[in-house]
Every structure is written in C-alpha cells, then in structure tokens.
Design a protein around this motif. Sequence first.
Motif, PDB file in Angstrom:
ATOM      1  N   ALA A  78     -17.015   6.162  26.313  1.00  0.00           N
ATOM      2  CA  ALA A  78     -16.620   7.474  25.814  1.00  0.00           C
ATOM      3  C   ALA A  78     -15.144   7.711  26.097  1.00  0.00           C
ATOM      4  O   ALA A  78     -14.771   8.568  26.876  1.00  0.00           O
ATOM      5  N   CYS A  79     -14.304   6.915  25.454  1.00  0.00           N
ATOM      6  CA  CYS A  79     -12.871   7.102  25.648  1.00  0.00           C
ATOM      7  C   CYS A  79     -12.139   6.938  24.315  1.00  0.00           C
ATOM      8  O   CYS A  79     -12.702   6.480  23.332  1.00  0.00           O
ATOM      9  N   ARG A  80     -10.879   7.352  24.319  1.00  0.00           N
ATOM     10  CA  ARG A  80     -10.034   7.280  23.130  1.00  0.00           C
ATOM     11  C   ARG A  80      -8.608   7.076  23.608  1.00  0.00           C
ATOM     12  O   ARG A  80      -8.210   7.608  24.646  1.00  0.00           O
ATOM     13  N   VAL A  81      -7.838   6.326  22.851  1.00  0.00           N
ATOM     14  CA  VAL A  81      -6.434   6.130  23.174  1.00  0.00           C
ATOM     15  C   VAL A  81      -5.619   6.235  21.883  1.00  0.00           C
ATOM     16  O   VAL A  81      -6.064   5.791  20.826  1.00  0.00           O
ATOM     17  N   THR A  82      -4.456   6.881  21.986  1.00  0.00           N
ATOM     18  CA  THR A  82      -3.551   7.025  20.850  1.00  0.00           C
ATOM     19  C   THR A  82      -2.179   6.518  21.260  1.00  0.00           C
ATOM     20  O   THR A  82      -1.708   6.820  22.360  1.00  0.00           O
ATOM     21  N   PHE A  83      -1.551   5.743  20.373  1.00  0.00           N
ATOM     22  CA  PHE A  83      -0.247   5.166  20.676  1.00  0.00           C
ATOM     23  C   PHE A  83       0.493   4.872  19.375  1.00  0.00           C
ATOM     24  O   PHE A  83      -0.124   4.724  18.316  1.00  0.00           O
ATOM     25  N   PRO A  84       1.835   4.787  19.440  1.00  0.00           N
ATOM     26  CA  PRO A  84       2.605   4.426  18.252  1.00  0.00           C
ATOM     27  C   PRO A  84       2.611   2.910  18.075  1.00  0.00           C
ATOM     28  O   PRO A  84       2.607   2.154  19.056  1.00  0.00           O
ATOM     29  N   PHE A  85       2.589   2.480  16.824  1.00  0.00           N
ATOM     30  CA  PHE A  85       2.693   1.054  16.528  1.00  0.00           C
ATOM     31  C   PHE A  85       3.156   0.864  15.096  1.00  0.00           C
ATOM     32  O   PHE A  85       2.555   1.411  14.168  1.00  0.00           O
ATOM     33  N   ALA A  86       4.221   0.129  14.918  1.00  0.00           N
ATOM     34  CA  ALA A  86       4.757  -0.231  13.596  1.00  0.00           C
ATOM     35  C   ALA A  86       4.988   0.994  12.710  1.00  0.00           C
ATOM     36  O   ALA A  86       4.693   0.983  11.524  1.00  0.00           O
ATOM     37  N   GLY A  87       5.508   2.063  13.301  1.00  0.00           N
ATOM     38  CA  GLY A  87       5.809   3.272  12.540  1.00  0.00           C
ATOM     39  C   GLY A  87       4.604   4.155  12.270  1.00  0.00           C
ATOM     40  O   GLY A  87       4.714   5.152  11.582  1.00  0.00           O
ATOM     41  N   CYS A  88       3.462   3.794  12.802  1.00  0.00           N
ATOM     42  CA  CYS A  88       2.223   4.559  12.614  1.00  0.00           C
ATOM     43  C   CYS A  88       1.769   5.130  13.945  1.00  0.00           C
ATOM     44  O   CYS A  88       2.214   4.692  14.999  1.00  0.00           O
ATOM     45  N   GLU A  89       0.877   6.091  13.869  1.00  0.00           N
ATOM     46  CA  GLU A  89       0.171   6.553  15.056  1.00  0.00           C
ATOM     47  C   GLU A  89      -1.238   5.981  14.960  1.00  0.00           C
ATOM     48  O   GLU A  89      -1.912   6.145  13.943  1.00  0.00           O
ATOM     49  N   VAL A  90      -1.652   5.291  16.008  1.00  0.00           N
ATOM     50  CA  VAL A  90      -2.944   4.609  16.012  1.00  0.00           C
ATOM     51  C   VAL A  90      -3.842   5.254  17.061  1.00  0.00           C
ATOM     52  O   VAL A  90      -3.411   5.464  18.191  1.00  0.00           O
ATOM     53  N   THR A  91      -5.071   5.558  16.673  1.00  0.00           N
ATOM     54  CA  THR A  91      -6.067   6.066  17.609  1.00  0.00           C
ATOM     55  C   THR A  91      -7.267   5.137  17.569  1.00  0.00           C
ATOM     56  O   THR A  91      -7.820   4.878  16.499  1.00  0.00           O
ATOM     57  N   VAL A  92      -7.636   4.635  18.740  1.00  0.00           N
ATOM     58  CA  VAL A  92      -8.834   3.807  18.869  1.00  0.00           C
ATOM     59  C   VAL A  92      -9.874   4.657  19.582  1.00  0.00           C
ATOM     60  O   VAL A  92      -9.608   5.212  20.644  1.00  0.00           O
TER      61      VAL A  92
END
Length: 104
Positions: A78-92
């Motif tokens: 039950a977790c989530r992480v958000t980070f920038p990558f290659a000009g995008c915002e990525v949420t897993v």
Amino acid sequence: MIHSDLGADVEYDARSNTYRFQRGEHCETNTSTAVVTAVAEAVDREPTELEPLEEQIDSDALDMFFDPDASENGRDRACRVTFPFAGCEVTVNQGRSIVVSAPE
C-alpha cells in the motif's frame, strides 16, 4: 483502451494529458523497466533515448517495493511514489499501475 508493448492496458486522459499503464497480473517485467517503457511510449521515443532512470530514482528500491513478489518479501504493497523522469511526472502505485503525466 489500448494494449502497449509493455504488456499493459493503457488509458489516455486528454484533459490531463496522462497515460495510465495497468500491468497485467502475469506481467513479469520489473517495475523499473516498466517505468522506462511506459515513459518512452508516452513521449513517443525509444527507451534507449531516455536519460538513465537511476539519475532520478533508485531503481533497485523501486523494484523492491513494487515488483510482483514484493508482498511475498513482507513489503507493504500500500504505497505510492511520484518522481520526475524524462520531462514527465511518473507515479507508481500499488496494484501494478504506472501513471505518466506527459509534457505539453
């Protein structure tokens, strides 16, 4: 909904310019590779054309928390992480989904 090379169903939301990749239950691609593939598809580039993922996030930690066998290793799914990558915002997210907010 379309199916991606990643082995995931992809939903595109034009209002927010986001792509949601939902990896199938039997997708064995590790999470860090799935992130690179998802972002490459969202920005219409080859994965090898992107910066190394490790410049933004620890890919081993990403895999440890989000790969299919993570819950078997006693990790909290039950977790989530958000980070920038290659000009995008990525949420897993838990549940094997990757959301990519593509650049305008």
